[in-house]
Design an enzyme around this catalytic site. Structure first.
Site, PDB file in Angstrom:
ATOM      1  N   ARG A 258       0.847  -1.193   0.000  1.00 36.90           N
ATOM      2  CA  ARG A 258       0.000   0.000   0.000  1.00 36.90           C
ATOM      3  C   ARG A 258       0.881   1.242   0.000  1.00 36.90           C
ATOM      4  O   ARG A 258       1.842   1.322   0.747  1.00 36.90           O
ATOM      5  CB  ARG A 258      -0.935   0.003   1.211  1.00 36.90           C
ATOM      6  CG  ARG A 258      -1.914  -1.173   1.183  1.00 36.90           C
ATOM      7  CD  ARG A 258      -2.924  -1.139   2.297  1.00 36.90           C
ATOM      8  NE  ARG A 258      -3.752  -2.332   2.251  1.00 36.90           N
ATOM      9  CZ  ARG A 258      -4.713  -2.620   3.131  1.00 36.90           C
ATOM     10  NH1 ARG A 258      -4.964  -1.782   4.130  1.00 36.90           N
ATOM     11  NH2 ARG A 258      -5.416  -3.731   3.018  1.00 36.90           N
ATOM     12  N   ARG A 273       1.691   1.360  10.335  1.00 37.14           N
ATOM     13  CA  ARG A 273       1.244   1.805   9.007  1.00 37.14           C
ATOM     14  C   ARG A 273       2.447   1.752   8.065  1.00 37.14           C
ATOM     15  O   ARG A 273       3.311   2.642   8.091  1.00 37.14           O
ATOM     16  CB  ARG A 273       0.671   3.226   9.073  1.00 37.14           C
ATOM     17  CG  ARG A 273      -0.064   3.658   7.807  1.00 37.14           C
ATOM     18  CD  ARG A 273      -0.383   5.143   7.835  1.00 37.14           C
ATOM     19  NE  ARG A 273      -1.328   5.477   8.880  1.00 37.14           N
ATOM     20  CZ  ARG A 273      -2.650   5.562   8.712  1.00 37.14           C
ATOM     21  NH1 ARG A 273      -3.175   5.317   7.524  1.00 37.14           N
ATOM     22  NH2 ARG A 273      -3.441   5.901   9.704  1.00 37.14           N
ATOM     23  N   GLU A 345      -7.292  -0.182  14.581  1.00 34.04           N
ATOM     24  CA  GLU A 345      -7.848  -1.257  13.753  1.00 34.04           C
ATOM     25  C   GLU A 345      -6.849  -2.390  13.530  1.00 34.04           C
ATOM     26  O   GLU A 345      -5.706  -2.157  13.152  1.00 34.04           O
ATOM     27  CB  GLU A 345      -8.271  -0.695  12.393  1.00 34.04           C
ATOM     28  CG  GLU A 345      -8.827  -1.750  11.446  1.00 34.04           C
ATOM     29  CD  GLU A 345      -8.908  -1.275  10.004  1.00 34.04           C
ATOM     30  OE1 GLU A 345      -8.840  -2.136   9.114  1.00 34.04           O
ATOM     31  OE2 GLU A 345      -9.002  -0.052   9.791  1.00 34.04           O
ATOM     32  N   SER A 348     -10.799  -5.958   9.532  1.00 34.22           N
ATOM     33  CA  SER A 348     -12.093  -5.500   9.041  1.00 34.22           C
ATOM     34  C   SER A 348     -12.733  -6.659   8.292  1.00 34.22           C
ATOM     35  O   SER A 348     -12.040  -7.567   7.813  1.00 34.22           O
ATOM     36  CB  SER A 348     -11.949  -4.286   8.118  1.00 34.22           C
ATOM     37  OG  SER A 348     -11.246  -4.626   6.947  1.00 34.22           O
ATOM     38  N   ARG A 385       0.354  -6.186  11.516  1.00 33.41           N
ATOM     39  CA  ARG A 385      -0.006  -5.137  12.476  1.00 33.41           C
ATOM     40  C   ARG A 385      -0.373  -5.700  13.849  1.00 33.41           C
ATOM     41  O   ARG A 385      -0.244  -5.005  14.866  1.00 33.41           O
ATOM     42  CB  ARG A 385      -1.178  -4.330  11.891  1.00 33.41           C
ATOM     43  CG  ARG A 385      -1.688  -3.240  12.789  1.00 33.41           C
ATOM     44  CD  ARG A 385      -2.847  -2.500  12.167  1.00 33.41           C
ATOM     45  NE  ARG A 385      -2.401  -1.548  11.163  1.00 33.41           N
ATOM     46  CZ  ARG A 385      -3.131  -0.508  10.761  1.00 33.41           C
ATOM     47  NH1 ARG A 385      -4.329  -0.301  11.272  1.00 33.41           N
ATOM     48  NH2 ARG A 385      -2.673   0.313   9.849  1.00 33.41           N
TER      49      ARG A 385
END
Length: 422
Positions: A258, A273, A345, A348, A385
């Site tokens: 990403r 991140r 987070e 999801s 993460r």
């Protein structure tokens, strides 16, 4: 892509969904107008083609002395049909472009608004309390030699890292635990491609408003995936699935990439991140009427992992304006991160209803024998993460970290991660 019949028969439902997302409501009227033009163009083409077929029979049956004049008419009719076909094709393309810009219809009950308007469904577990000043995951990771951020930046730049020693083993342990859980729930494991064609990336809805997050290789016309959801959604592209014996479930293990566009200055420390990470992603193909039940099932698998790893977390119902274009509803699970004194987070799970399947032409056969789009869902079961929350939650006063019991079999029985001897 949304259901054209729904757009035509219940445009107010589509308008309301767009409004709840904070997206263009005018786009619905543009799509309706394009649909009207498309259907009129197709009707004109079909009528002219039928006239051409009938006229062709008339020419064939005509006396020889009349054919010459009739052939000239036939040639003009052929030109008219060709022109009408071009108009129909153009109108179809215009409608498709407009309709594909409309985001998936949000499910009733999804909160309106943007990122901050989520609804907390529940908080689970006890937030850790320390009788010492807790370290953050960067201090813990570097002192325990679990990762090397400086060398990651030296080799690849900002937001890259090396997982080292027990840090590398810890990630593999997490992924293997998740894989075993997925196997137990009936998921078929896949190691997926991380480079995909534009039609696959676009079909899953990742080239819309968040297209700047995606790495692109122009020389090869390929995209690097930010989640194995993309490859998993494309796995059955253009196929008719047999769901008579139940849903098709896959667990995709892949590296993810990403660009983190727009995140400058956010979470620059550590591995929260980053540009590259590993992830195990659940993906389900189900009958549309079973999608919401499957969504709850995926969420339960995520919560089971978090609970067994001893993490305090909350589940939120993500607001409409914070959903991706493909998701009709999304639940996030966020783990408590002690050093930040907030939830972050970790996973999801999204119900994409038939939106992706329409774009990728993935169908099932109904009882009537006709085909219809399947529903697709996705959900993260483990990713790099998670190490952040694990280190901070299970840290000890001396800087060591207790290994959750469920992970110990994957680490040779290791119970405590300690700093290497000097």
């Amino acid at each position: 892509m949304i259901d054209p019949v729904l757009l035509r028969e219940q445009p107010d439902v589509v308008r309301e969904s767009q409004r709840a997302r904070g997206s263009s409501v005018e786009l619905v009227d543009q799509a309706l107008a394009a649909d009207t033009e498309r259907r009129a163009a197709i009707l004109e083409f079909e009528n002219l083609r039928a006239e051409q077929n009938a006229f062709g029979k008339q020419v064939a049956a005509a006396p020889k002395d009349e054919k010459k004049a009739l052939v000239a008419q036939a040639q003009q009719l052929s030109a008219d049909v060709k022109a009408a076909g071009t108009r129909a094709t153009d109108a179809e393309a215009a409608f498709t472009t407009t309709a594909r810009a409309i985001q998936n219809i949000v499910i009733d009950g999804v909160p309106e608004g943007g990122e901050e308007n989520f609804v907390t469904l529940r908080e689970v577990g006890t937030k850790p309390a320390f009788d010492f000043t807790p370290r953050d995951h960067v201090e813990l990771g570097e002192s325990l030699e679990l990762f090397d951020l400086a060398r990651g930046a030296k080799v690849s730049g900002a937001r890259f890292y090396f997982l080292t020693g027990i840090g590398a083993r810890l990630e593999i342990a997490l992924m293997n635990l998740a894989l075993d859980r997925a196997l137990g729930a009936g998921f078929t494991p896949l190691i997926t491609p991380t480079l995909v064609r534009p039609e696959t990336m676009d079909g899953t809805g990742f080239l819309g408003e968040h297209g700047d997050e995606v790495y692109y290789l122009p020389a090869d016309d390929l995209y690097l995936t930010g989640t194995s959801e993309v490859a998993l959604a494309g796995f059955h592209m253009g196929e008719i699935l047999d769901l008579s014996k139940g849903s098709k479930r896959y667990a995709g293990w892949s590296t993810c990439y990403r660009r983190e566009a727009g995140s400058h200055g956010k979470d620059t420390r550590g591995i929260l991140r980053v540009h590259q990470f590993n992830k195990l992603e659940m993906f389900s193909y189900v009958l549309p009427e079973n999608a919401e039940a499957e969504h709850e099932a995926l969420l339960s698998y995520q919560e089971g992992m978090l609970t067994d790893l001893g993490l305090a977390y909350r589940v939120i119902d993500v607001a409409a304006g914070d959903l991706g274009s493909s998701a009709a509803r999304k639940f996030d699970t966020e783990a408590w991160v002690p050093s930040q004194e907030t939830y972050r987070e970790l996973t999801s799970t999204s119900n994409c209803t038939t939106y992706q399947a329409r774009r990728l032409d993935t169908r099932y056969r109904t009882e009537s024998g006709k085909t219809a789009p399947v529903a697709t869902l996705n959900g993260t079961l483990a990713t790099t993460r998670w190490i952040v929350a694990l280190l901070e939650t299970h840290q000890q006063a001396d800087g060591s970290v207790v290994v959750p019991e469920v992970l110990r079999p994957y680490l040779g029985g290791l119970e405590l991660i300690e700093a290497p001897a000097p």
